[in-house]
Every structure is written in C-alpha cells, then in structure tokens.
Design a protein around this motif. Structure first.
Motif, PDB file in Angstrom:
ATOM      1  N   ASN A 165      18.312  44.172   2.290  1.00  0.00           N
ATOM      2  CA  ASN A 165      19.478  45.055   2.284  1.00  0.00           C
ATOM      3  C   ASN A 165      20.372  44.763   1.083  1.00  0.00           C
ATOM      4  N   THR A 166      20.544  43.471   0.762  1.00  0.00           N
ATOM      5  CA  THR A 166      21.346  43.094  -0.409  1.00  0.00           C
ATOM      6  C   THR A 166      20.701  43.609  -1.689  1.00  0.00           C
ATOM      7  N   SER A 167      19.363  43.404  -1.800  1.00  0.00           N
ATOM      8  CA  SER A 167      18.648  43.889  -2.991  1.00  0.00           C
ATOM      9  C   SER A 167      18.743  45.402  -3.097  1.00  0.00           C
ATOM     10  N   LEU A 168      18.606  46.063  -1.956  1.00  0.00           N
ATOM     11  CA  LEU A 168      18.672  47.523  -1.931  1.00  0.00           C
ATOM     12  C   LEU A 168      20.043  48.003  -2.401  1.00  0.00           C
ATOM     13  N   LYS A 169      21.079  47.314  -1.954  1.00  0.00           N
ATOM     14  CA  LYS A 169      22.438  47.674  -2.386  1.00  0.00           C
ATOM     15  C   LYS A 169      22.598  47.484  -3.896  1.00  0.00           C
ATOM     16  N   ASP A 170      22.045  46.349  -4.408  1.00  0.00           N
ATOM     17  CA  ASP A 170      22.119  46.104  -5.858  1.00  0.00           C
ATOM     18  C   ASP A 170      21.408  47.196  -6.641  1.00  0.00           C
ATOM     19  N   TYR A 171      20.202  47.564  -6.159  1.00  0.00           N
ATOM     20  CA  TYR A 171      19.454  48.612  -6.860  1.00  0.00           C
ATOM     21  C   TYR A 171      20.165  49.954  -6.786  1.00  0.00           C
ATOM     22  N   GLN A 172      20.804  50.219  -5.641  1.00  0.00           N
ATOM     23  CA  GLN A 172      21.553  51.483  -5.518  1.00  0.00           C
ATOM     24  C   GLN A 172      22.693  51.514  -6.524  1.00  0.00           C
TER      25      GLN A 172
ATOM     26  N   SER B  35      14.829  57.285 -22.587  1.00  0.00           N
ATOM     27  CA  SER B  35      14.885  55.876 -22.177  1.00  0.00           C
ATOM     28  C   SER B  35      15.658  55.715 -20.867  1.00  0.00           C
ATOM     29  N   LEU B  36      16.798  56.392 -20.777  1.00  0.00           N
ATOM     30  CA  LEU B  36      17.597  56.301 -19.553  1.00  0.00           C
ATOM     31  C   LEU B  36      16.874  56.928 -18.362  1.00  0.00           C
ATOM     32  N   GLN B  37      16.191  58.044 -18.615  1.00  0.00           N
ATOM     33  CA  GLN B  37      15.451  58.689 -17.530  1.00  0.00           C
ATOM     34  C   GLN B  37      14.336  57.783 -17.029  1.00  0.00           C
ATOM     35  N   LYS B  38      13.680  57.106 -17.985  1.00  0.00           N
ATOM     36  CA  LYS B  38      12.603  56.173 -17.605  1.00  0.00           C
ATOM     37  C   LYS B  38      13.158  55.024 -16.768  1.00  0.00           C
ATOM     38  N   GLU B  39      14.319  54.487 -17.163  1.00  0.00           N
ATOM     39  CA  GLU B  39      14.950  53.399 -16.420  1.00  0.00           C
ATOM     40  C   GLU B  39      15.342  53.865 -15.014  1.00  0.00           C
ATOM     41  N   LEU B  40      15.858  55.082 -14.946  1.00  0.00           N
ATOM     42  CA  LEU B  40      16.230  55.647 -13.651  1.00  0.00           C
ATOM     43  C   LEU B  40      15.002  55.811 -12.755  1.00  0.00           C
ATOM     44  N   ASP B  41      13.922  56.302 -13.304  1.00  0.00           N
ATOM     45  CA  ASP B  41      12.684  56.478 -12.525  1.00  0.00           C
ATOM     46  C   ASP B  41      12.166  55.146 -12.000  1.00  0.00           C
ATOM     47  N   GLU B  42      12.245  54.103 -12.833  1.00  0.00           N
ATOM     48  CA  GLU B  42      11.793  52.773 -12.407  1.00  0.00           C
ATOM     49  C   GLU B  42      12.655  52.257 -11.245  1.00  0.00           C
ATOM     50  N   GLU B  43      13.969  52.448 -11.364  1.00  0.00           N
ATOM     51  CA  GLU B  43      14.871  51.993 -10.300  1.00  0.00           C
ATOM     52  C   GLU B  43      14.632  52.764  -8.997  1.00  0.00           C
ATOM     53  N   LEU B  44      14.384  54.072  -9.135  1.00  0.00           N
ATOM     54  CA  LEU B  44      14.091  54.877  -7.949  1.00  0.00           C
ATOM     55  C   LEU B  44      12.790  54.430  -7.289  1.00  0.00           C
ATOM     56  N   HIS B  45      11.799  54.072  -8.125  1.00  0.00           N
ATOM     57  CA  HIS B  45      10.522  53.584  -7.583  1.00  0.00           C
ATOM     58  C   HIS B  45      10.720  52.262  -6.846  1.00  0.00           C
ATOM     59  N   LYS B  46      11.513  51.364  -7.448  1.00  0.00           N
ATOM     60  CA  LYS B  46      11.798  50.081  -6.793  1.00  0.00           C
ATOM     61  C   LYS B  46      12.520  50.306  -5.458  1.00  0.00           C
TER      62      LYS B  46
ATOM     63  N   SER C 264      12.300  52.898  -3.538  1.00  0.00           N
ATOM     64  CA  SER C 264      11.321  53.431  -2.589  1.00  0.00           C
ATOM     65  C   SER C 264      10.475  52.301  -1.994  1.00  0.00           C
ATOM     66  N   LEU C 265      10.036  51.360  -2.838  1.00  0.00           N
ATOM     67  CA  LEU C 265       9.239  50.226  -2.357  1.00  0.00           C
ATOM     68  C   LEU C 265      10.047  49.361  -1.380  1.00  0.00           C
ATOM     69  N   LEU C 266      11.313  49.147  -1.721  1.00  0.00           N
ATOM     70  CA  LEU C 266      12.162  48.346  -0.844  1.00  0.00           C
ATOM     71  C   LEU C 266      12.393  49.045   0.501  1.00  0.00           C
ATOM     72  N   GLN C 267      12.526  50.368   0.459  1.00  0.00           N
ATOM     73  CA  GLN C 267      12.696  51.121   1.708  1.00  0.00           C
ATOM     74  C   GLN C 267      11.470  50.960   2.603  1.00  0.00           C
ATOM     75  N   GLU C 268      10.273  51.035   2.000  1.00  0.00           N
ATOM     76  CA  GLU C 268       9.036  50.865   2.776  1.00  0.00           C
ATOM     77  C   GLU C 268       8.960  49.463   3.366  1.00  0.00           C
ATOM     78  N   GLU C 269       9.310  48.456   2.565  1.00  0.00           N
ATOM     79  CA  GLU C 269       9.278  47.079   3.053  1.00  0.00           C
ATOM     80  C   GLU C 269      10.282  46.877   4.182  1.00  0.00           C
ATOM     81  N   LEU C 270      11.445  47.500   4.038  1.00  0.00           N
ATOM     82  CA  LEU C 270      12.466  47.409   5.074  1.00  0.00           C
ATOM     83  C   LEU C 270      11.978  48.059   6.366  1.00  0.00           C
ATOM     84  N   ARG C 271      11.291  49.200   6.272  1.00  0.00           N
ATOM     85  CA  ARG C 271      10.739  49.856   7.462  1.00  0.00           C
ATOM     86  C   ARG C 271       9.709  48.954   8.143  1.00  0.00           C
ATOM     87  N   ALA C 272       8.845  48.310   7.325  1.00  0.00           N
ATOM     88  CA  ALA C 272       7.816  47.425   7.892  1.00  0.00           C
ATOM     89  C   ALA C 272       8.461  46.257   8.630  1.00  0.00           C
ATOM     90  N   ILE C 273       9.502  45.676   8.041  1.00  0.00           N
ATOM     91  CA  ILE C 273      10.173  44.533   8.674  1.00  0.00           C
ATOM     92  C   ILE C 273      10.889  44.982   9.950  1.00  0.00           C
TER      93      ILE C 273
END
Length: 198
Positions: free
Chosen positions: A54-61, A86-97, A99-108
């Motif tokens: 949750n802390t990591s997710l907040k940081d990424y948000q 460059s900014l769009q690419k950075e934004l896409d990477e953060e959005l992907h991260k 999404s991965l954190l959301q999936e991990e949070l659902r699994a936990i």
C-alpha cells in the motif's frame, strides 16, 4: 429398577468407549494448536506485506500524478516531441508498475481471506475438542461416582460379556466377576449385578 441399572451400565460402557477413542486421538489437539499458530504467523506476514505494498502503491500514485503534471506543464510550454515522448514513456512505465502492484495486492488479499477462513475453521474444531474434553471429564467423574457407589469397576474391553471387579475398601479385597450376556436374560443379568452391589 433393574432396567435403570442396566441402562446406567450401558451408558458407562458407551462413555468409556468414547473416552478411549478420544484419548487415542489426543494428538489432534496439538496439531490444531500448531495450525492456529502457523496461520496467525502467516496472517501477520501477509498483513505486513500488504502494508508495504500500500505504501509503495501510494508512492507510485504520487509519481504518476507528478508525471501527469510534468506532461501538462510541458504541453503548456510547447515542449519538444522528444520530451513529450520521454515523459509519456515514463508515465506508461509507472502505470505498468501500478498495475502489477494492484495484482499483487489482490493476491495477498485473497491469501488473507483464505487464512481467515482456515483460522475460523480451526477455531470451530478447537471448540469441538474443548467440548469433547469437558465431556470426557464429566464421564470420568460419572465413572468414578458409579464405582464409588456400586463398588464395581467394569471391564469394558469385551462387548459380549459383562465383567469387572468388586472392590471392598473396608475389607481391602478385590473380587473379579464375569456374566455372559448371551447365556443370561437381561433381567437375570440385572439381578445378578444388583446382588453384587448390595
């Protein structure tokens, strides 16, 4: 009166059989306690992981929001295509991260729910075992009372005959007895036991 004594003897025999079965399965209580301890440890670990996620997710948000602000600021300043890319690419990477954190949070969360169900089931079984132990103590007390009143200690190993020992504390004697339930009628058996008691 004779039938009442016979029913009491049958109850004693039944209680004793249940008691023997329960005593043979005493390890199950220890296993359940170990399962509860392990379940609590796993639950605590999962809650800790969830908190970190949750802390990591907040940081990424926050980073995503910052990237969006930068993107808007760059667009407002008519930034070059390279910067926007460059900014769009950075934004896409953060959005992907994210999404991965959301999936991990659902699994936990699913794991925590499963552990909670297991804990509840184990707690129910523990309550059942506790009741069985209480019943066992009551049965032991009944057997002790019956033996004290009747001076007869039954031998519950043989289902086809009524046997045991008559204990006389005053005379300090133990006299064994054996009655065949197949050769005698229930009435005669009850009378024979009654004569031994009196």
């Amino acid at each position: 009166m004779g039938e009442s004594k016979k029913m009491e003897m049958e109850d004693i025999i039944s209680y004793s059989d249940d008691l023997v079965t329960l005593l043979k399965n005493r390890n199950e209580t220890n296993d359940l306690n170990n399962c509860v301890d392990i379940s609590n440890q796993l639950r605590s670990l999962c809650l800790s992981d969830q908190s970190q996620l949750n802390t990591s997710l907040k940081d990424y948000q926050e980073k995503i929001n910052l990237c969006k602000q930068k993107t808007e600021a760059c667009k407002a300043e008519v930034a070059s295509d390279a910067e926007i890319h460059s900014l769009q690419k950075e934004l896409d990477e953060e959005l992907h991260k994210e999404s991965l954190l959301q999936e991990e949070l659902r699994a936990i969360t699913n794991q925590i729910n499963n552990l909670e169900e297991q804990r509840s089931s184990i707690e129910e079984r523990r309550q059942v075992l506790k009741k069985l132990e209480q019943d066992e103590k009551k049965t032991q007390m009944k057997l002790s009372m019956y033996a004290s009143v009747t001076k007869i200690i039954p031998d519950l190993n043989d289902q086809f005959k009524i046997s045991g020992a008559i204990v006389d504390k005053e005379k300090k004697t133990v006299e064994k007895f054996e009655l065949s339930s197949q050769e005698m009628s229930d009435f005669d058996t009850c009378n024979a036991v009654w004569k031994m008691i009196t």
